[in-house]
Design an enzyme around this catalytic site. Structure first.
Site, PDB file in Angstrom:
ATOM      1  N   TYR A  52       0.832  -1.225   0.000  1.00 13.99           N
ATOM      2  CA  TYR A  52       0.000   0.000   0.000  1.00 13.99           C
ATOM      3  C   TYR A  52       0.857   1.262   0.000  1.00 13.99           C
ATOM      4  CZ  TYR A  52      -4.084  -2.877   0.305  1.00 13.99           C
ATOM      5  OH  TYR A  52      -5.055  -3.801  -0.012  1.00 13.99           O
ATOM      6  N   ASP A  90      -8.301   5.413  -4.733  1.00 10.91           N
ATOM      7  CA  ASP A  90      -7.584   6.654  -5.052  1.00 10.91           C
ATOM      8  C   ASP A  90      -8.528   7.842  -4.868  1.00 10.91           C
ATOM      9  OD1 ASP A  90      -8.113   5.599  -8.361  1.00 10.91           O
ATOM     10  OD2 ASP A  90      -8.911   7.510  -7.634  1.00 10.91           O
ATOM     11  N   HIS A 105     -14.715   1.000  -0.888  1.00 14.72           N
ATOM     12  CA  HIS A 105     -13.578   0.143  -0.522  1.00 14.72           C
ATOM     13  C   HIS A 105     -12.521   0.896   0.257  1.00 14.72           C
ATOM     14  CE1 HIS A 105     -14.572  -2.896  -3.972  1.00 14.72           C
ATOM     15  NE2 HIS A 105     -15.395  -2.975  -2.959  1.00 14.72           N
ATOM     16  N   SER A 174     -14.775  -4.286 -14.060  1.00 12.61           N
ATOM     17  CA  SER A 174     -14.998  -5.579 -14.723  1.00 12.61           C
ATOM     18  C   SER A 174     -16.233  -6.276 -14.173  1.00 12.61           C
ATOM     19  CB  SER A 174     -13.773  -6.483 -14.536  1.00 12.61           C
ATOM     20  OG  SER A 174     -13.595  -6.753 -13.146  1.00 12.61           O
TER      21      SER A 174
HETATM   22  N1  APR Z   1     -10.838   3.061 -19.818  1.00 11.78           N
HETATM   23  C1  APR Z   1     -11.977   2.384 -19.496  1.00 11.78           C
HETATM   24  N2  APR Z   1     -11.976   1.137 -18.968  1.00 11.78           N
HETATM   25  C2  APR Z   1     -10.768   0.563 -18.759  1.00 11.78           C
HETATM   26  C3  APR Z   1      -9.550   1.202 -19.066  1.00 11.78           C
HETATM   27  C4  APR Z   1      -9.620   2.506 -19.623  1.00 11.78           C
HETATM   28  N3  APR Z   1      -8.512   3.195 -19.970  1.00 11.78           N
HETATM   29  N4  APR Z   1      -8.529   0.343 -18.753  1.00 11.78           N
HETATM   30  C5  APR Z   1      -9.102  -0.762 -18.256  1.00 11.78           C
HETATM   31  N5  APR Z   1     -10.443  -0.645 -18.261  1.00 11.78           N
HETATM   32  C6  APR Z   1     -11.443  -1.614 -17.790  1.00 11.78           C
HETATM   33  C7  APR Z   1     -11.068  -3.055 -18.005  1.00 11.78           C
HETATM   34  O1  APR Z   1     -11.536  -3.508 -19.281  1.00 11.78           O
HETATM   35  C8  APR Z   1     -11.816  -3.747 -16.858  1.00 11.78           C
HETATM   36  O2  APR Z   1     -13.127  -4.111 -17.267  1.00 11.78           O
HETATM   37  O3  APR Z   1     -11.539  -1.437 -16.392  1.00 11.78           O
HETATM   38  C9  APR Z   1     -11.901  -2.679 -15.785  1.00 11.78           C
HETATM   39  C10 APR Z   1     -10.959  -2.928 -14.618  1.00 11.78           C
HETATM   40  O4  APR Z   1     -11.400  -4.101 -13.969  1.00 11.78           O
HETATM   41  P1  APR Z   1     -10.630  -4.583 -12.653  1.00 11.78           P
HETATM   42  O5  APR Z   1      -9.168  -4.530 -12.878  1.00 11.78           O
HETATM   43  O6  APR Z   1     -11.275  -5.868 -12.260  1.00 11.78           O
HETATM   44  O7  APR Z   1     -10.947  -3.465 -11.568  1.00 11.78           O
HETATM   45  P2  APR Z   1     -12.293  -3.267 -10.745  1.00 11.78           P
HETATM   46  O8  APR Z   1     -13.477  -3.733 -11.536  1.00 11.78           O
HETATM   47  O9  APR Z   1     -12.303  -1.855 -10.284  1.00 11.78           O
HETATM   48  O10 APR Z   1     -12.076  -4.247  -9.475  1.00 11.78           O
HETATM   49  C11 APR Z   1     -13.078  -4.206  -8.491  1.00 11.78           C
HETATM   50  O11 APR Z   1     -11.742  -5.688  -7.132  1.00 11.78           O
HETATM   51  O12 APR Z   1      -9.722  -6.341  -6.271  1.00 11.78           O
HETATM   52  C12 APR Z   1     -10.875  -5.642  -6.005  1.00 11.78           C
HETATM   53  O13 APR Z   1     -10.980  -3.936  -4.433  1.00 11.78           O
HETATM   54  C13 APR Z   1     -10.571  -4.205  -5.730  1.00 11.78           C
HETATM   55  O14 APR Z   1     -11.994  -2.321  -6.139  1.00 11.78           O
HETATM   56  C14 APR Z   1     -11.403  -3.452  -6.744  1.00 11.78           C
HETATM   57  C15 APR Z   1     -12.440  -4.467  -7.153  1.00 11.78           C
END
Ligand code: APR
Length: 229
Positions: A52, A90, A105, A174
């Protein structure tokens, strides 16, 4: 009209912060069990603090982009008819000027003392040698982020916004992690209009899905929304 906007790591990707499940995402480089669970922290607090501390240091170098600023413009027009519910730890929404943000979160730039239960803004590195500014205890500080297996923050307030939602917009997530992943089905069952703005379509539950980078498609979507208001 009441807009609930859910954001995930994808809205911060173009600000240089890592996502979790993309290729080279954080969970492809770190074990979430080791760095994002209470058990992992108990087993190796130094490793978790280092994880972190690095993310906090990266965040202090990051800046919001046009997508974050567009959401602030929308908030200026809608005020309390809009809320941002973010899975992100963030503060890029706030640094872009958004004021109505719920961090379900937690937040990277805060720590929590498990001895006196106080929470503080915190931009330095934290460690097992850190002292709580409130109670003076050493070794009782942890990142004020919600780990897997813990209860997300603001869930009652979020439920109230979902109840009232006429429009639900999911940006940069996602849709893999509950309870956030369940929000779209919940509001859809109540007749809300649902939109996904994401690099790639994540679910068939959305009425509209615009694929692209957040810095480009979010401002475009906000401009179209503002034209309707
Ligand atoms: N613009 C738009 N979408 C984007 C971009 C971008 N430049 N880059 C990546 N993405 C999309 C990806 O296609 C994906 O669907 O953002 C999504 C990111 O998914 P994750 O990495 O799974 O992140 P997130 O959905 O925020 O995860 C949810 O999981 O691990 C835990 O606590 C953590 O808050 C997080 C939670």
């Amino acid at each position: 009209m009441h807009l609930v906007i859910l954001t995930g790591a994808g809205i911060s990707a173009e600000s240089g912060l890592g996502t979790f499940r993309d290729k080279a995402g954080l969970w492809t480089r770190f074990s979430l069990e080791e760095v994002a669970t209470p058990q992992g922290f108990a087993a190796n607090p130094d490793l978790v603090h280092d994880f972190y501390n690095q993310r906090r240091s990266d965040l202090l170098q990051a800046v919001p982009h046009e997508g974050h600023r567009a959401l602030r413009r929308l908030e200026e027009a809608l005020a309390d008819r809009m809320i941002i519910v973010t899975q992100n730890v963030d503060d890029l929404h706030e640094r872009a000027g958004s004021q109505r943000v719920l961090h379900m979160h937690g937040q990277l730039r805060r720590v929590w003392c498990t001895h006196c239960d106080s929470r503080f803004d915190w931009d330095d590195d934290a460690s097992v040698r850190s002292r709580c500014p409130q109670c003076g205890q050493i070794g009782s500080l942890r990142p004020d982020v919600v780990w897997f297996g813990e209860v997300p923050y603001h869930m009652e307030e979020i439920a109230d916004h979902l109840d009232r939602a006429t429009h639900f917009i999911s940006i940069g997530t996602s849709g893999q992690v509950y309870p956030a992943a369940g929000f779209v089905a919940e509001v859809k069952a109540r007749g809300a209009h649902t939109t996904e703005l994401n690099l790639e379509k994540s679910s068939s539950l959305f009425d509209v899905c615009e694929e692209g980078r957040a810095s480009e498609i979010v401002p475009r979507w906000v401009d179209a929304m503002l034209a309707q208001i």
